[in-house]
Scaffold this motif. Structure first.
Motif, short mmCIF file in Angstrom:
data_model
loop_
_atom_site.label_atom_id
_atom_site.label_comp_id
_atom_site.label_asym_id
_atom_site.label_seq_id
_atom_site.Cartn_x
_atom_site.Cartn_y
_atom_site.Cartn_z
N LEU A 13 15.02 8.81 0.10
CA LEU A 13 14.10 7.53 -0.22
C LEU A 13 12.62 8.06 -0.68
O LEU A 13 12.15 9.05 0.10
CB LEU A 13 13.82 6.46 0.77
N CYS A 14 12.18 7.55 -1.65
CA CYS A 14 10.86 7.85 -2.10
C CYS A 14 9.90 7.18 -1.00
O CYS A 14 10.18 6.49 -0.21
CB CYS A 14 10.48 7.27 -3.19
N THR A 15 8.72 7.69 -0.98
CA THR A 15 7.64 7.32 0.12
C THR A 15 7.42 5.58 -0.14
O THR A 15 7.23 5.15 1.10
CB THR A 15 6.34 8.07 -0.22
N GLN A 16 7.26 5.24 -1.24
CA GLN A 16 7.24 3.71 -1.24
C GLN A 16 8.25 2.90 -0.60
O GLN A 16 8.06 2.14 -0.01
CB GLN A 16 7.08 3.27 -2.68
N ASP A 17 9.53 3.47 -0.90
CA ASP A 17 10.72 2.64 -0.26
C ASP A 17 10.60 2.92 1.17
O ASP A 17 11.02 1.95 1.97
CB ASP A 17 11.99 3.21 -0.96
N LEU A 18 10.52 4.02 1.78
CA LEU A 18 9.98 4.19 3.05
C LEU A 18 9.09 3.20 3.58
O LEU A 18 9.38 2.70 4.66
CB LEU A 18 9.76 5.65 3.34
N ARG A 19 8.05 3.13 3.03
CA ARG A 19 7.10 2.22 3.67
C ARG A 19 7.53 0.60 3.35
O ARG A 19 7.14 -0.05 4.47
CB ARG A 19 5.76 2.45 2.62
#
Length: 246
Positions: A13-19
């Protein structure tokens, strides 16, 4: 929580999706109070930390999830969420159970004492929170009205905060200093009080022989004393003449 299928592939997952997943985990923890969400938050947090992308807002969310989940192991001085306590050592949480337990912050805020509610001995159980303006209004009214204070205080009354993510025990300590007759304790787990189906603040549950017989919700601008008096009378609870509620 539909996003949970991503947990097996967090690294993809990209960082934005993790957040976003961390925010969704917080929302799910608030809604369900389930303990599993603390572990999920830690796995997401480790991914963010490994990328150097763990932000202060993420840490606060993670700490709140751990508090809601009553996961003391995730709230230690060496934990990923410890900086949410602004340099202070995270308070030690009691072991949460499904029984009718509640917590009281130690005077220094370093931990919490635990006690068991004697439900059968109570006339009223108040769901309240120190930061709730309506809770404050009810307490302020009780301070100036001996009759109302007698209904809401004393050994036959118990004030409980919901199972939420409040991190700073000082809000309860400060409340206790301002309202020594109306201390707000912290519920261990809401599931231990199955008869209390609503945890909005303030809510006043009238009890007889350990069973809920009436509920009064809220504190409007004119107060709710009359509704409480009627609920007490309908339950056959005699008025107390001692302002201390004895």
């Amino acid at each position: 929580m539909h996003a949970m299928h991503h947990l097996d592939a967090l690294s993809a997952l990209c960082t934005q999706d993790l957040r976003m997943l961390l925010r969704a985990t917080h929302a799910a923890a608030v809604a369900s109070k389930h303990s599993r969400y603390s572990g999920i938050a830690q796995r997401i947090g480790m991914q963010l930390k490994g990328r150097g992308a763990l932000q202060s807002a993420d840490i606060r969310d993670g700490a709140r999830i751990a508090m809601i989940s009553r996961d003391g192991s995730a709230l230690t001085s060496g934990s990923m969420w410890s900086s949410a306590f602004n340099g202070a050592r995270p308070p030690t949480l009691p072991k949460a159970t499904a029984d009718v337990d509640y917590w009281t912050p130690d005077p220094d805020g370093a931990g919490y004492g635990k006690a068991t509610a004697e439900i059968a001995s109570l006339d009223i159980l108040v769901i309240a929170h120190p930061t709730c303006g309506f809770t404050r209004a009810a307490a302020d009214a009780a301070q100036t009205d001996p009759e109302l204070r007698s209904m809401l205080s004393g050994r036959r009354a118990l004030w409980l905060s919901p199972q939420d993510g409040t991190l700073d025990p000082r809000v309860f300590i400060d409340w206790r200093e301002r309202h020594p007759d109306l201390p707000i304790h912290i519920v261990g787990r809401q599931s231990g009080f199955p008869e209390l189906g609503y945890w909005g603040t303030p809510t006043f549950y009238i009890l007889r022989d350990g069973k809920v017989v009436a509920r009064v919700v809220g504190w409007p601008s004119g107060g709710n004393k009359a509704a409480l008096q009627k609920a007490f009378a309908d339950a056959g609870i005699a008025p107390r003449v001692d302002p201390a509620g004895r």
